[in-house]
Motif scaffolding. Structure first.
Motif, PDB file in Angstrom:
ATOM      1  N   ALA A 152       1.077  -1.107   0.043  1.00  0.00           N
ATOM      2  CA  ALA A 152       0.070  -0.034  -0.044  1.00  0.00           C
ATOM      3  C   ALA A 152       1.051   1.769   0.398  1.00  0.00           C
ATOM      4  O   ALA A 152       0.548   2.256  -0.544  1.00  0.00           O
ATOM      5  CB  ALA A 152      -1.072  -0.123   1.506  1.00  0.00           C
ATOM      6  N   ILE A 153       1.988   1.561   1.163  1.00  0.00           N
ATOM      7  CA  ILE A 153       2.629   2.210   1.002  1.00  0.00           C
ATOM      8  C   ILE A 153       3.269   2.546  -0.713  1.00  0.00           C
ATOM      9  O   ILE A 153       3.326   3.728  -0.541  1.00  0.00           O
ATOM     10  CB  ILE A 153       3.926   2.302   1.927  1.00  0.00           C
ATOM     11  N   GLN A 154       4.004   1.891  -1.349  1.00  0.00           N
ATOM     12  CA  GLN A 154       4.566   2.431  -2.268  1.00  0.00           C
ATOM     13  C   GLN A 154       3.400   2.073  -3.244  1.00  0.00           C
ATOM     14  O   GLN A 154       3.799   3.273  -4.376  1.00  0.00           O
ATOM     15  CB  GLN A 154       5.058   0.238  -3.379  1.00  0.00           C
ATOM     16  N   ALA A 155       2.076   1.812  -3.128  1.00  0.00           N
ATOM     17  CA  ALA A 155       1.618   2.510  -4.148  1.00  0.00           C
ATOM     18  C   ALA A 155       1.648   3.672  -4.292  1.00  0.00           C
ATOM     19  O   ALA A 155       1.067   4.543  -5.495  1.00  0.00           O
ATOM     20  CB  ALA A 155      -0.163   1.217  -4.495  1.00  0.00           C
ATOM     21  N   ILE A 156       1.229   4.118  -2.905  1.00  0.00           N
ATOM     22  CA  ILE A 156       0.874   5.772  -2.769  1.00  0.00           C
ATOM     23  C   ILE A 156       2.582   6.650  -3.906  1.00  0.00           C
ATOM     24  O   ILE A 156       1.706   7.435  -4.177  1.00  0.00           O
ATOM     25  CB  ILE A 156       0.850   6.061  -1.231  1.00  0.00           C
ATOM     26  N   LYS A 157       2.979   5.834  -3.042  1.00  0.00           N
ATOM     27  CA  LYS A 157       4.230   6.113  -3.774  1.00  0.00           C
ATOM     28  C   LYS A 157       4.625   5.807  -5.565  1.00  0.00           C
ATOM     29  O   LYS A 157       5.395   7.450  -6.006  1.00  0.00           O
ATOM     30  CB  LYS A 157       5.725   5.643  -3.308  1.00  0.00           C
ATOM     31  N   ASP A 158       4.062   5.378  -6.271  1.00  0.00           N
ATOM     32  CA  ASP A 158       3.859   4.922  -7.072  1.00  0.00           C
ATOM     33  C   ASP A 158       2.747   5.812  -8.194  1.00  0.00           C
ATOM     34  O   ASP A 158       2.886   5.322  -9.121  1.00  0.00           O
ATOM     35  CB  ASP A 158       3.629   3.990  -7.955  1.00  0.00           C
ATOM     36  N   ASN A 159       2.441   6.859  -7.013  1.00  0.00           N
ATOM     37  CA  ASN A 159       1.848   7.279  -7.479  1.00  0.00           C
ATOM     38  C   ASN A 159       0.152   7.393  -7.552  1.00  0.00           C
ATOM     39  O   ASN A 159      -0.219   7.999  -8.782  1.00  0.00           O
ATOM     40  CB  ASN A 159       2.344   8.932  -8.638  1.00  0.00           C
ATOM     41  N   ASN A 192     -11.763   1.828  -3.574  1.00  0.00           N
ATOM     42  CA  ASN A 192     -10.440   1.921  -3.546  1.00  0.00           C
ATOM     43  C   ASN A 192      -8.982   1.669  -4.229  1.00  0.00           C
ATOM     44  O   ASN A 192      -8.620   0.785  -4.014  1.00  0.00           O
ATOM     45  CB  ASN A 192     -10.081   2.264  -1.855  1.00  0.00           C
ATOM     46  N   CYS A 193      -8.743   2.922  -4.892  1.00  0.00           N
ATOM     47  CA  CYS A 193      -6.933   2.646  -5.932  1.00  0.00           C
ATOM     48  C   CYS A 193      -5.948   2.192  -5.028  1.00  0.00           C
ATOM     49  O   CYS A 193      -5.685   0.839  -5.121  1.00  0.00           O
ATOM     50  CB  CYS A 193      -6.619   3.529  -6.469  1.00  0.00           C
ATOM     51  N   ILE A 194      -5.917   2.044  -3.105  1.00  0.00           N
ATOM     52  CA  ILE A 194      -4.264   2.173  -2.459  1.00  0.00           C
ATOM     53  C   ILE A 194      -5.032   0.269  -1.944  1.00  0.00           C
ATOM     54  O   ILE A 194      -3.900   0.053  -2.423  1.00  0.00           O
ATOM     55  CB  ILE A 194      -4.101   2.780  -1.686  1.00  0.00           C
TER      56      ILE A 194
END
Ligand code: PMP
Ligand code: GLU
Length: 395
Positions: free
Chosen positions: A54-61, A272-274
């Motif tokens: 989930a954290i990576q998904a946020i970082k990957d925009n 939710n996308c994340i």
């Protein structure tokens, strides 16, 4: 009743599980010592690999709307999971990702039911099946089963409940609230009846599939003659402890999946996308990686059944999956405890809440007025203390 509100919502019941959880929370905030055994929510934290994804998904925009029915990569992971765990083959056009299995079920009721259509509910059943059906114009038809048959219905009872208006049957195995697991033979016997009535769509809610202490999980859609008429519902709330992430999904005949996609496109625009990105990683991991949760639930089941057996008037069976016990407490009906007469399971659950400080849920909400549901998705210390207090309150 509020005349300013719609008939639909006025006629609808509040979810008893969520209502009891809210009441317990409220009492806790007032400083009362309440042990919550009402909500079916794993008390484990989310696996690290899911958090990292989930954290990576946020970082990957990842931030924009996903496709309404879910990311292609997530559908791929769901298809692989269905094949790996359930021997089910689906195409991407048969998969729809939703905001929790609850929304998957609500979509299905909305797209399949017309006013007056009957929905067969082996009882006890999960609390929301009846209201989700009513909201879509359906009429719930309970098929009662008792503790004597491990809360499982017989093929004869199923056939006796079928009418020309029967449109859908919804069941869960492992079952919420009873913990019962239908064996392959038992499910096949129900399928043998259902094949005679091809207009009935079966909704198989398999959200507890991994929390199974007896071994084999059988999907109704894995019977070849049921595949075209069965929708398999699942999600990540129970197996991965991701309740608040709100991801559920279905594998369905294509025309049903398309209809759910259309419905969802007007109601939520998709999940939710994340949370969807994190679910891809969750599903890619083998179920053996969450075995520690299942082992812990099995230990807690043993603990709670042992403690309940020491309390007079409480009758239990041995649940084979999920994380609930559904004891028959009808022995207490008509009895007066600490000046309060218990007339119903609702009275009994309120008595336990107010006198013992233990939150459970009345069986009436699950279609069985003789029982209450106790969730043992709680720490062993809480289970011990809760059962001690229940025993004292009932002495
Ligand atoms: N089906 C059953 C049998 C359940 O117990 C639950 C409870 N969470 C759901 C569906 C809904 O799950 P979700 O959190 O995915 O909406
Ligand atoms: N499924 C859980 C339960 O039965 C969560 C509550 C809910 O979604 O209603 O307690």
């Amino acid at each position: 009743m509020n005349p300013k509100l719609s008939r639909r919502v006025n006629e609808m019941s509040t979810s008893a599980t969520l209502a009891m959880a809210a009441k317990a929370r409220e009492l806790k905030e007032q400083g009362k010592n309440i042990i919550g055994l009402s909500l079916g929510e794993p008390d484990f934290t989310i696996p690290e690999f899911v958090k990292d994804a989930a954290i990576q998904a946020i970082k990957d925009n990842y931030h924009a709307y996903s496709p309404v029915d879910g990311y292609a990569e997530l559908k791929k992971a769901i298809i692989t999971k269905f094949k790996r765990d359930n021997h089910l083959t689906y195409k991407p056009s048969q998969i729809v990702v939703s905001t929790g299995a609850k929304q998957s079920l609500a979509n299905l009721a909305q797209v399949l039911l017309n006013d007056g259509d009957e929905v067969l509910l082996p009882a006890p059943y999960w609390v929301s099946y009846a209201d989700i059906s009513l909201l879509a114009g359906g009429i719930p038809v309970e098929i009662p089963a008792t503790i004597e048959t491990d809360f499982k219905i017989t093929p004869e009872a199923l056939e006796a409940a079928i009418t020309p208006k029967s449109k859908m049957m919804i069941y869960s195995s492992p079952c919420n609230p009873s913990g019962s697991v239908y064996s392959r033979e038992e499910l096949r016997a129900l399928a043998d009846i259902l094949v005679k009535y091809p207009d009935i769509i079966v909704i198989s809610d398999e959200i507890y599939e991994h929390i199974n202490f007896v071994g084999e999980h059988v999907s109704m859609a894995a019977f070849e003659d049921m595949y075209d008429r069965t929708v398999t519902v699942n999600g990540v709330s129970k197996a991965y402890s991701m309740t608040g992430w709100r991801i559920g999904y279905i594998g369905a005949p294509e025309y049903i999946a398309k209809a759910c996609n259309k419905m969802q496109g007007q109601v939520t625009s998709g999940a939710n996308c994340i949370a969807q990105r994190a679910t891809i990683v969750a599903l890619e991991h083998s179920p053996t990686e969450i075995q520690y949760m299942v082992d812990a639930f099995k230990e807690r089941r043993k603990l709670i059944l042992g403690l309940l057996s020491e309390i007079p008037g409480i009758k239990t069976n041995e649940p084979e999956g999920a994380f609930y016990v559904f004891p028959d407490i009808s022995y207490y009906f008509g009895k007066t405890l600490k000046g309060r007469t218990i007339h119903s399971a609702e009275d009994f659950a309120m008595y336990l809440l107010e006198v013992a400080g233990v939150a459970t849920v009345t069986g009436e909400a699950f279609g069985d007025p003789n029982c209450i549901r106790i969730s043992y998705a709680a720490s062993e210390d809480d289970i011990r203390e809760a059962m001690k207090r229940v025993k004292e309150a009932l002495a």
